[in-house]
Design an enzyme around this catalytic site. Structure first.
Site, PDB file in Angstrom:
ATOM      1  N   TYR A  31      16.385   2.966  34.818  1.00  0.00           N
ATOM      2  CA  TYR A  31      15.655   1.858  35.464  1.00  0.00           C
ATOM      3  C   TYR A  31      16.418   0.540  35.405  1.00  0.00           C
ATOM      4  O   TYR A  31      15.949  -0.451  35.916  1.00  0.00           O
ATOM      5  CB  TYR A  31      14.257   1.696  34.846  1.00  0.00           C
ATOM      6  N   LYS A  32      17.601   0.533  34.774  1.00  0.00           N
ATOM      7  CA  LYS A  32      18.392  -0.699  34.721  1.00  0.00           C
ATOM      8  C   LYS A  32      19.350  -0.704  35.907  1.00  0.00           C
ATOM      9  O   LYS A  32      18.920  -0.817  37.044  1.00  0.00           O
ATOM     10  CB  LYS A  32      19.102  -0.798  33.375  1.00  0.00           C
TER      11      LYS A  32
ATOM     12  N   ASP B  95      24.906   5.537  23.423  1.00  0.00           N
ATOM     13  CA  ASP B  95      23.835   5.015  24.267  1.00  0.00           C
ATOM     14  C   ASP B  95      24.480   4.263  25.429  1.00  0.00           C
ATOM     15  O   ASP B  95      25.213   3.287  25.216  1.00  0.00           O
ATOM     16  CB  ASP B  95      22.934   4.087  23.425  1.00  0.00           C
TER      17      ASP B  95
ATOM     18  N   ARG C  86      20.613 -14.154  28.600  1.00  0.00           N
ATOM     19  CA  ARG C  86      21.438 -13.081  29.142  1.00  0.00           C
ATOM     20  C   ARG C  86      21.333 -13.069  30.664  1.00  0.00           C
ATOM     21  O   ARG C  86      20.250 -12.988  31.213  1.00  0.00           O
ATOM     22  CB  ARG C  86      20.958 -11.753  28.559  1.00  0.00           C
TER      23      ARG C  86
ATOM     24  N   PHE D  95      20.779  -1.624  19.726  1.00  0.00           N
ATOM     25  CA  PHE D  95      19.477  -1.863  20.351  1.00  0.00           C
ATOM     26  C   PHE D  95      18.359  -1.415  19.401  1.00  0.00           C
ATOM     27  O   PHE D  95      18.496  -0.392  18.718  1.00  0.00           O
ATOM     28  CB  PHE D  95      19.427  -1.088  21.671  1.00  0.00           C
TER      29      PHE D  95
HETATM   30  C1  LIG Z   1      17.003  -0.473  27.569  1.00  0.00           C
HETATM   31  C2  LIG Z   1      17.578   0.245  26.430  1.00  0.00           C
HETATM   32  C3  LIG Z   1      16.896   1.300  25.823  1.00  0.00           C
HETATM   33  C4  LIG Z   1      15.516   1.640  26.291  1.00  0.00           C
HETATM   34  O1  LIG Z   1      14.980   2.799  25.798  1.00  0.00           O
HETATM   35  P1  LIG Z   1      13.609   3.341  26.413  1.00  0.00           P
HETATM   36  O2  LIG Z   1      13.308   4.559  25.688  1.00  0.00           O
HETATM   37  O3  LIG Z   1      13.839   3.507  27.888  1.00  0.00           O
HETATM   38  O4  LIG Z   1      12.578   2.269  26.238  1.00  0.00           O
HETATM   39  C5  LIG Z   1      17.517   1.980  24.793  1.00  0.00           C
HETATM   40  N1  LIG Z   1      18.756   1.643  24.387  1.00  0.00           N
HETATM   41  C6  LIG Z   1      19.445   0.611  24.947  1.00  0.00           C
HETATM   42  C7  LIG Z   1      20.818   0.270  24.480  1.00  0.00           C
HETATM   43  C8  LIG Z   1      18.863  -0.129  25.977  1.00  0.00           C
HETATM   44  O5  LIG Z   1      19.518  -1.148  26.515  1.00  0.00           O
END
Ligand SMILES: *Cc1c(COP(=O)(O)O)cnc(C)c1O
Length: 414
Positions: free
Chosen positions: A232-233, A207, A381, A130
């Site tokens: 939040y996901k 992660d 997706r 990511f």
């Molecule tokens: C959504 C997501 C993030 C988001 O990070 P934020 O600090 O909340 O913006 C980080 N890593 C992955 C793999 C994600 O899918």
């Protein structure tokens, strides 16, 4: 019955047999016609969250004022963390806290891991990780004059243990990977990769943004060191809800946060003493907890905990398998490819299809009341959240994509 009606009847029968179906009613659903396939980017709003937030604002903030800190607010980061850890991550209590964003937590844990491996100069990650993960790691190695070593993994299957083994040596301090790939949904072999890294003397930072709440992670059983993830996901904590971080018991006393905030301090209200961090994962807290985001995250996680991870995973595998069946039947003839692993055990809770016209097709889908995510360069997706996505949503969303591809402006005709 026509073939079209028969296909929809199959989806309806799957919904009728779904043991988690009633959980959908626990969410706010103002637009019954919306096909929402993005619960992996922003989960839906639980009904209980609005009432809980109103109570916290009016009673705890409005009436109890500062007394609320000792009446429950101070405990929120560890309490919500333990709920996430025990219900969803296979993490015993005292190792998970909720604080800051995933990005900030990634920075804190990566920096602490590097400090714990002095003399080693290499951080390993993969090219498809990511963006925020790659950026944070690039920033850390640049600031410290270290080296980032890239794994070039298969874009569908993600980094394999052999890919990691190929880049490990005794100069590697840290391996940082996503457990479920945000594009393809490939699940990395957490125990195997962790064991390889440990053999080389390195630590591993996972992660969990796309795995927490949808696939078993089993951090303790897998020998994990460190992990971060957002609420939040799949956890339905709401926009900007704070993220979680995990530090295994065995490492807690050895690791120090690069941000020495007062919320990490042993006896924070003593105020005068030098910084002495708490002996558990709370030593990675920073400053004042975002109370409203924390209680919203707690409501979201409570629903998942009530459903149970086994049921969530079973439904998620059934949803993604059904999606792949329809993709093969309806989309592949129009030039779409499958951008996710075929084996259910190898994929998380989203399915990506590829198509050269993915960007305009995504826009047209949104206009037609179906919300997926466009993931450059050519991915659409489809996020399938076990508590809120129905089999009929999968059916209707993929049927809409087929109909768009079958229109003159769409994809190749079969
Ligand atoms: C959504 C997501 C993030 C988001 O990070 P934020 O600090 O909340 O913006 C980080 N890593 C992955 C793999 C994600 O899918």
């Amino acid at each position: 019955m026509t073939a079209t009606a028969a296909a929809r009847a199959t989806a309806e029968a799957l919904d009728a047999a779904d043991p988690l179906a009633s959980f959908r009613d626990r969410f706010v659903l103002p637009d019954p016609g919306l096909v929402y396939l993005d619960g992996n980017s922003l989960g839906r709003l639980p009904r209980s969250t609005a009432a809980r937030l109103a109570a916290v604002v009016e009673q705890q903030w409005g009436d109890r004022l500062i007394r609320s800190w000792t009446e429950g607010w101070l405990d929120l980061p560890a309490r919500v963390g333990d709920l996430i850890g025990t219900a969803l991550l296979g993490a015993g209590p005292g190792q998970t806290v909720v604080s800051d964003s995933t990005t900030v937590n990634l920075y804190k844990l990566a920096a602490a891991a590097l400090d714990a491996r002095p003399g080693r100069r290499v951080v390993v990650t993969d090219r498809d990780n990511f963006p925020t993960d790659r950026y944070v790691l690039e920033g850390i190695v640049a600031a410290r004059g270290l080296e980032l070593r890239w794994i070039e993994a298969d874009t569908v299957d993600g980094p394999q243990p052999a890919d990691v083994a190929a880049v490990l040596d005794d100069d590697v301090a840290l391996v940082s990977l996503s457990h479920v790939a945000y594009r393809s949904a490939a699940i990395a072999d957490l125990p195997a990769i962790t064991a390889l890294a440990h053999d080389a003397g390195a630590l591993v930072l996972w992660d969990l943004c796309h795995s927490g709440g949808s696939v078993p992670v089993d951090l303790d059983a897998g020998g994990a060191d460190l992990a971060v993830g957002c609420t939040y996901k799949y956890l339905n904590g709401g926009p900007g809800a704070p993220a979680y971080l995990y530090v295994a018991h065995a490492l807690q006393r050895e690791l120090r946060s690069p941000i020495q905030g007062w919320w990490a301090q042993d006896d924070m209200f003593a105020m005068q003493r030098p910084f002495t961090p708490l002996p558990d994962a709370r030593r990675f807290l920073t400053g004042t907890a975002p109370v409203l985001g924390l209680v919203a995250a707690e409501e979201g996680v409570r629903l998942l905990a009530e459903a149970g991870l086994d049921g969530l995973r079973a439904k998620s595998m059934a949803l993604t398998a059904y999606a792949i069946e329809l993709i093969d039947a309806w989309l592949v003839p129009f030039g779409f490819g499958l951008g996710s692993p075929r084996a259910a055990a190898r994929r998380g809770s989203h399915v990506t299809v590829t198509h050269p016209g993915a960007a305009p097709l995504c826009d047209a889908l949104v206009a037609a009341g179906v919300i997926p995510d466009f993931r450059p360069p050519d991915g659409i997706r489809l996020g399938l959240a076990a508590l809120t996505t129905r089999f009929t949503d999968v059916h209707d969303g993929i049927a809409a994509l087929r109909d768009l591809a079958d229109s003159p402006a769409g994809g190749r005709r079969p």
